[in-house]
Each structure stands twice: as C-alpha cells, then as structure tokens.
Design an enzyme around this catalytic site. Structure first.
Site, short mmCIF file in Angstrom:
data_model
loop_
_atom_site.label_atom_id
_atom_site.label_comp_id
_atom_site.label_asym_id
_atom_site.label_seq_id
_atom_site.Cartn_x
_atom_site.Cartn_y
_atom_site.Cartn_z
N HIS A 1 -30.20 -11.76 41.38
CA HIS A 1 -29.04 -11.12 40.71
C HIS A 1 -29.11 -9.63 40.91
CE1 HIS A 1 -28.06 -14.94 39.10
NE2 HIS A 1 -27.10 -14.47 38.34
N ARG B 1 -28.64 -4.81 35.28
CA ARG B 1 -28.32 -4.78 33.83
C ARG B 1 -29.44 -5.45 33.06
NH1 ARG B 1 -22.70 -7.18 32.56
NH2 ARG B 1 -22.05 -5.28 31.48
N THR B 2 -29.87 -4.83 31.94
CA THR B 2 -30.80 -5.50 31.02
C THR B 2 -29.97 -6.07 29.88
OG1 THR B 2 -32.63 -4.02 31.56
CG2 THR B 2 -32.74 -5.18 29.45
N GLU C 1 -22.60 -20.00 21.78
CA GLU C 1 -22.11 -20.20 20.41
C GLU C 1 -21.89 -21.69 20.13
OE1 GLU C 1 -21.86 -16.70 22.10
OE2 GLU C 1 -20.44 -18.23 22.72
N SER D 1 -23.20 -9.32 26.43
CA SER D 1 -23.48 -7.98 26.99
C SER D 1 -22.40 -7.00 26.53
CB SER D 1 -23.49 -8.07 28.53
OG SER D 1 -22.15 -8.29 29.00
N1 LIG Z 1 -21.84 -15.73 24.42
C1 LIG Z 1 -21.32 -16.25 25.55
N2 LIG Z 1 -21.65 -15.69 26.73
C2 LIG Z 1 -21.15 -16.24 27.84
N3 LIG Z 1 -21.32 -15.87 29.14
C3 LIG Z 1 -20.61 -16.75 29.87
I1 LIG Z 1 -20.50 -16.68 31.94
N4 LIG Z 1 -19.97 -17.66 29.12
C4 LIG Z 1 -20.31 -17.36 27.83
C5 LIG Z 1 -19.97 -17.95 26.56
O1 LIG Z 1 -19.25 -18.94 26.46
N5 LIG Z 1 -20.51 -17.35 25.46
#
Ligand SMILES: Nc1nc2[nH]c(I)nc2c(=O)[nH]1
Length: 269
Positions: free
Chosen positions: A69, A90-91, A191, A210
């Site tokens: 990445h 990115r961190t 989530e 992020s």
């Molecule tokens: N929190 C959260 N971060 C994500 N990053 C990605 I790509 N899809 C998601 C998502 O559905 N939720």
C-alpha cells in the site's frame, strides 16, 4: 512510546520536510495529497514524478501497515510548475501508534510549504443512491474517535474545515458530485448495523476510519482542506446483503480511473 516522551511533533515534521527538500531538490510543495483506498491511480495523472522516496527513509514515517500500500513519499511537478507531494504512507488511528503518528503526514506537508491538503479515503456509504464506486465530497465530519490530534490549549476553530471554496472548485470539474458528512470511527472493526443507524441519526452520510483527525491537524497547521471519499461499500445494514470483500475491492478498482482523472483535473484547476 507514550505521546509525552516522543520528540516534539512539529520539530519532527520540520526534519521530515528538510529530508524531503534535500532528496527531491524541491523547495516547496504547494499541494499535498493523501490517497486512500481506490485513489492511488491519481498520482500518475497529476504530472511528472520528480522523486519517490521510501517513507521509512523520512523521519517520522514507517513502513506501510499493509504491504504494497504505497509506502512512499512522491514529489510531482504539476503542469503549472508548482509541485505536489503525494503521501503514500498514511498511519491509521487503529494502528495504535498515537495521534502524533496519524498527524505526521499533514504536518510534514505544512512544513514542506503546502497551502492545500487533499485528503481522500475509501468508506462505507449510508445513502443507498451512492453505489460502490461513487466519489463524494466531504462537507463536514463527526469525530467519533473521542480523541484530538492536538495537545494543550490549542483551541482551533473548525468552521468550514472542509473548504466550501474547494468543494465548489471541485464541482466546476464535475457538477454531479454529491457531498456528505463523514464520521470517523476508531476501527479497525467495521460498524454494527446499530452503530450505522446511530451515525445516521447523528447526521453522518459516510463512515470510515481515517481523515477526521488528519483534517483537524491540517487546519491547525494552516492548510486549506479538500476531503473526498470513495464509497466502496454500503455501510453495515444499509443494504440487505453484506457486500463481499472482493466486491468492495472490485468497486474500488473499477472506479479508480474515473476518480483519478477527477482528482487530477481538480488539482490542475
Ligand atoms: N468504518 C468504516 N470504514 C470503512 N472503510 C471502508 I473501504 N468501508 C468502511 C466501512 O464500511 N466502515
């Protein structure tokens, strides 16, 4: 290492900017970009690469958490003669390295002379009209990390944090661009459907892991910010069937060329 014992974050950012200047020969990078999931292709379209440095050779940056990445800092000469800095390292807050590590990229950008910070990410969408692959301008954020990247009595105003001016400029390139409120969750877990509904009630249109903390640090550093999300999946519970990870990756890949061109045209404005 606890936050209190680490080197002053702004000194470290200045050291990183000094190494960048030395290694690239570029005195000032006017624009900085962090390219999140799906946005990686934009760098090649911005202009001519002057130098690409492995991130871990620049003070304060480390090898990418996910192999392959990015993991580099790339200096690109833009058609107008200015330079862009693409931060491919990115961190994420969920790596547990602390908020200083999360903020180091944007602080380095500011120390390298940037006036503009473009923050991009891949995220989940709460609006069923935003099919996977839809780019969305970030109009504001909900910082659900319960943390700040700032320390001490640093009272920073966050009105217009995601510059209205830059959003309008982006829409001169693509008038169809929608905008929405981005909620940063701590992660690394996604989530639950109930948490997505909570975020919806709170006013979120996008959920990710992020950007919000980086944006606050970028504002404190005096940068004008444009935030853009790529909806790569419907957030949990929004669509009846759970998207497979492969579908998420495919959505990002398929959207790549279009959103990369979009971003390059915005930068060229
Ligand atoms: N929190 C959260 N971060 C994500 N990053 C990605 I790509 N899809 C998601 C998502 O559905 N939720």
């Amino acid at each position: 290492m606890t936050e209190t014992t680490a080197q002053d974050p702004f000194e470290l950012a200045q050291q990183a900017a000094d190494v960048l200047r030395e290694r690239t020969g570029v005195a000032r990078h006017k624009i900085a970009l962090t390219l999140g999931s799906g946005w990686g292709g934009a760098a090649d379209l911005l202009g001519e690469t002057v130098a690409e440095i492995p991130a871990h050779e620049v003070p304060g940056f480390s090898k990418p958490a996910l192999e392959g990445h990015g993991g580099t800092l790339r200096s690109i000469r833009l058609p107008d003669g200015e330079h862009a800095l693409v931060i491919g390292a990115r961190t994420h807050f969920y790596e547990g390295k602390g908020v200083r590590a999360v903020s180091h990229g944007v602080r380095t950008a500011a120390a390298a002379g940037a006036q503009y910070m473009i923050l991009t990410n891949g995220c989940g969408g709460l609006n069923p009209d935003w099919v996977p692959g839809t780019p969305v301008l970030i109009s504001d954020h909900l910082n659900l990390t319960a943390r700040s990247p700032l320390e001490g009595a640093t009272f920073v105003d966050l009105t217009d944090l995601y510059s209205q001016r830059l959003r309008e400029l982006a829409r001169t390139v693509d008038p169809s661009l929608d905008e929405g409120v981005y909620a940063q969750f701590p992660g690394p877990h996604y989530e639950t459907p109930a948490e997505v509904q909570m975020a919806k009630v709170l006013g979120a249109d996008l959920v990710g892991m992020s950007t919000a903390l980086e944006a606050i640090a970028a504002r404190q550093a005096g940068l004008e910010i444009l935030g853009m999300s790529l909806v790569t999946n419907a957030a949990a519970g929004i669509s009846p069937e759970a998207l497979s990870h492969e579908e998420v990756l495919e959505a990002g890949r398929a959207a790549g060329p279009r959103i990369s061109r979009l971003l390059a045209e915005i930068v060229g404005k």
